[in-house]
Design a protein around this motif. Structure first.
Motif, PDB file in Angstrom:
ATOM      1  N   ALA A 159       8.578   3.054 -15.327  1.00 54.14           N
ATOM      2  CA  ALA A 159       8.068   1.829 -14.709  1.00 54.14           C
ATOM      3  C   ALA A 159       8.364   1.795 -13.215  1.00 54.14           C
ATOM      4  O   ALA A 159       7.519   1.386 -12.403  1.00 54.14           O
ATOM      5  N   ILE A 160       9.563   2.222 -12.841  1.00 61.19           N
ATOM      6  CA  ILE A 160       9.926   2.250 -11.420  1.00 61.19           C
ATOM      7  C   ILE A 160       9.049   3.248 -10.670  1.00 61.19           C
ATOM      8  O   ILE A 160       8.625   2.990  -9.531  1.00 61.19           O
ATOM      9  N   LYS A 161       8.758   4.381 -11.307  1.00 60.34           N
ATOM     10  CA  LYS A 161       7.860   5.365 -10.678  1.00 60.34           C
ATOM     11  C   LYS A 161       6.485   4.750 -10.425  1.00 60.34           C
ATOM     12  O   LYS A 161       5.884   4.943  -9.350  1.00 60.34           O
ATOM     13  N   GLN A 162       5.988   3.982 -11.388  1.00 60.20           N
ATOM     14  CA  GLN A 162       4.698   3.306 -11.203  1.00 60.20           C
ATOM     15  C   GLN A 162       4.786   2.237 -10.104  1.00 60.20           C
ATOM     16  O   GLN A 162       3.848   2.068  -9.321  1.00 60.20           O
ATOM     17  N   ALA A 163       5.904   1.510 -10.063  1.00 65.46           N
ATOM     18  CA  ALA A 163       6.091   0.492  -9.029  1.00 65.46           C
ATOM     19  C   ALA A 163       6.122   1.130  -7.643  1.00 65.46           C
ATOM     20  O   ALA A 163       5.523   0.613  -6.687  1.00 65.46           O
ATOM     21  N   GLN A 164       6.785   2.274  -7.541  1.00 61.28           N
ATOM     22  CA  GLN A 164       6.836   2.977  -6.268  1.00 61.28           C
ATOM     23  C   GLN A 164       5.446   3.458  -5.855  1.00 61.28           C
ATOM     24  O   GLN A 164       5.058   3.339  -4.680  1.00 61.28           O
ATOM     25  N   ALA A 165       4.691   3.963  -6.810  1.00 61.72           N
ATOM     26  CA  ALA A 165       3.339   4.426  -6.500  1.00 61.72           C
ATOM     27  C   ALA A 165       2.469   3.269  -6.021  1.00 61.72           C
ATOM     28  O   ALA A 165       1.671   3.428  -5.085  1.00 61.72           O
ATOM     29  N   TYR A 166       2.622   2.092  -6.641  1.00 58.90           N
ATOM     30  CA  TYR A 166       1.838   0.942  -6.189  1.00 58.90           C
ATOM     31  C   TYR A 166       2.265   0.521  -4.789  1.00 58.90           C
ATOM     32  O   TYR A 166       1.404   0.261  -3.929  1.00 58.90           O
ATOM     33  N   SER A 167       3.556   0.466  -4.538  1.00 59.41           N
ATOM     34  CA  SER A 167       4.025   0.107  -3.202  1.00 59.41           C
ATOM     35  C   SER A 167       3.480   1.078  -2.158  1.00 59.41           C
ATOM     36  O   SER A 167       3.004   0.672  -1.093  1.00 59.41           O
ATOM     37  N   ASP A 168       3.521   2.372  -2.478  1.00 62.50           N
ATOM     38  CA  ASP A 168       2.989   3.383  -1.561  1.00 62.50           C
ATOM     39  C   ASP A 168       1.510   3.156  -1.287  1.00 62.50           C
ATOM     40  O   ASP A 168       1.043   3.314  -0.147  1.00 62.50           O
ATOM     41  N   SER A 169       0.765   2.771  -2.321  1.00 61.44           N
ATOM     42  CA  SER A 169      -0.676   2.565  -2.154  1.00 61.44           C
ATOM     43  C   SER A 169      -0.990   1.378  -1.251  1.00 61.44           C
ATOM     44  O   SER A 169      -2.093   1.267  -0.730  1.00 61.44           O
ATOM     45  N   GLN A 170      -0.001   0.498  -1.071  1.00 60.42           N
ATOM     46  CA  GLN A 170      -0.148  -0.681  -0.219  1.00 60.42           C
ATOM     47  C   GLN A 170       0.674  -0.533   1.070  1.00 60.42           C
ATOM     48  O   GLN A 170       1.185  -1.493   1.618  1.00 60.42           O
ATOM     49  N   HIS A 171       0.803   0.719   1.534  1.00 59.84           N
ATOM     50  CA  HIS A 171       1.484   1.025   2.801  1.00 59.84           C
ATOM     51  C   HIS A 171       2.969   0.679   2.756  1.00 59.84           C
ATOM     52  O   HIS A 171       3.551   0.238   3.751  1.00 59.84           O
ATOM     53  N   GLY A 172       3.596   0.898   1.608  1.00 64.03           N
ATOM     54  CA  GLY A 172       5.010   0.582   1.463  1.00 64.03           C
ATOM     55  C   GLY A 172       5.899   1.462   2.319  1.00 64.03           C
ATOM     56  O   GLY A 172       5.611   2.633   2.562  1.00 64.03           O
ATOM     57  N   LEU A 173       7.010   0.873   2.760  1.00 62.02           N
ATOM     58  CA  LEU A 173       8.008   1.592   3.553  1.00 62.02           C
ATOM     59  C   LEU A 173       9.346   1.697   2.833  1.00 62.02           C
ATOM     60  O   LEU A 173      10.115   2.622   3.086  1.00 62.02           O
TER      61      LEU A 173
END
Length: 397
Positions: free
Chosen positions: A80-94
């Motif tokens: 789940a955390i891996k998916q959360a990280q991927a979503y954050s990355d897709s939204q220009h996460g830092l």
């Protein structure tokens, strides 16, 4: 106006070392070329904190303990955390940081971001202003959240606007006029870039009966901070920034941060412009989760934290300068009449999600029932969905 200048200005709109307290009503506003000042923000990243000038420095503070680190040991949560990280990355996460019961279970940052990197937080500062209001009440700087603000902003004492209470300011129900971005006269832009933002805030007229309608407005936060600052200075204290450093920032053990000022030795922007690192924000989130405590020390009164988290009469999705997830809205709007809003594709999977909201995806989520604090920062994204990261983690737990 360029696209980036529009984005930065919109983000801030969704967002003191003077010896004498400033007067707040009908004084001449210091002249500044607002367009020229705005131009200095064109193309600004949330990492470009040095563009928010001038600023006051909140010195780094000693701390007894850092965050311990806990191994997850749960394949479902890891996924789940891996998916959360991927979503954050897709939204220009830092950066993405997850704290469970006081321990770091996940921390990830972009290559150009470290544990010391400060980012612009936009309106997450509003919740800090609310915390400082609770401390000010506890210390007798303000007597009550239901006091009229005119008791503290003396030029408003005989003005009808002086009857607006701190509670009405904190719940965004003051009735003060809301100026949309680009409105004639540039009042909102002046609140961002004027030499004298307190004077700009103080001249906002009443547009509705106080206490009757929710209308998200930076002016409310600016007046709260100005009232606290004014009251402190009349007591001979140095003002809001020093008070915040002594009573909140250092008791948390936070690192060096900066507060954006309107001019040298001027006023902070009490609605935006606090630049801090993700661990500082995590400690603020944990403070709220732990009902105002750091360890065994009560920093903010427990009853004030409870008051902050209650639904307001005018908007059950908002408390005292903090958002609530219990009243799900598919599109959460800051201003009811505006087309602009933040997507929440699903209702939260826990009834007690509270969050600090900074424009374009800056967030601190607090879920007391799951002992969780989640910090997420990134470049401005207009499509960031508030439900995805939180629900992925909650579902796995």
């Amino acid at each position: 106006m360029s696209r980036w200048n529009w984005i930065v200005s919109l983000g801030l709109c969704c967002l003191s070392a003077c010896v004498q307290p400033p007067e707040l009503n009908e004084r001449p506003i210091a002249e500044r070329d607002i367009a020229a000042k705005a131009a200095t923000m064109v193309g600004a990243s949330v990492l470009d904190v040095d563009r928010y000038t001038p600023s006051a420095v909140l010195a780094g503070c000693p701390r007894k303990n850092g965050f311990p680190v806990e191994e997850i040991g749960d394949p479902e949560l890891t996924s789940a955390i891996k998916q959360a990280q991927a979503y954050s990355d897709s939204q220009h996460g830092l950066a993405l940081m997850i704290i469970r019961d006081g321990s770091i279970i996940y921390e990830n940052r972009a290559e150009n971001v470290s544990t010391k990197t400060r980012t612009e937080s936009f309106s997450m500062m509003k919740t800090v202003t609310a915390l400082m209001t609770g401390i000010a009440i506890d210390k007798g700087i303000i007597k009550s959240v239901d006091d009229p603000v005119g008791d503290y902003l003396l030029p408003w004492r005989d003005d009808p606007r002086g009857q607006i209470t701190f509670r009405q300011l904190l719940t965004m129900s003051s009735g003060l006029k809301h100026y949309p971005f680009g409105a004639p006269g540039g009042e909102l832009e002046k609140l961002l870039y004027s030499n004298d933002i307190n004077a700009v805030a103080a001249r906002n007229p009443l547009a509705d009966t106080p206490g009757t309608a929710f209308l998200y407005n930076n002016v409310n936060s600016q007046l709260i901070g100005a009232a606290i600052d004014d009251s402190l200075r009349r007591r001979g204290a140095p003002g809001f920034a020093a008070f915040m450093l002594e009573k909140l920032w250092c008791p948390l053990g936070n690192d060096q941060a900066t507060l954006w000022l309107d001019r040298n030795n001027g006023s902070p922007h009490y609605y935006a412009g606090l630049q801090a690192n993700t661990r500082d924000w995590a400690r603020l989130g944990e403070l709220i989760r732990n009902q105002g405590k750091v360890g065994t020390r009560q920093i903010v009164p427990e009853k004030w934290i409870s008051e902050m988290l209650k639904p307001s009469d005018q908007n059950p999705a908002y408390g005292l300068h903090i958002w609530r997830g219990a009243e799900w809205q598919k599109i959460r709007k800051y201003v009811p009449s505006s087309a602009f809003g933040v997507p929440h594709s699903k209702a939260y999977l826990a009834p007690d999600v509270y969050f600090l909201d900074g424009f374009g995806g800056q967030r601190v989520y607090i879920i007391p029932s799951r002992k969780l604090t989640i910090v997420r920062v990134g470049e401005v994204s207009m499509t960031y969905d508030d439900s995805i990261i939180v629900n992925l983690i909650l579902a796995a737990m």
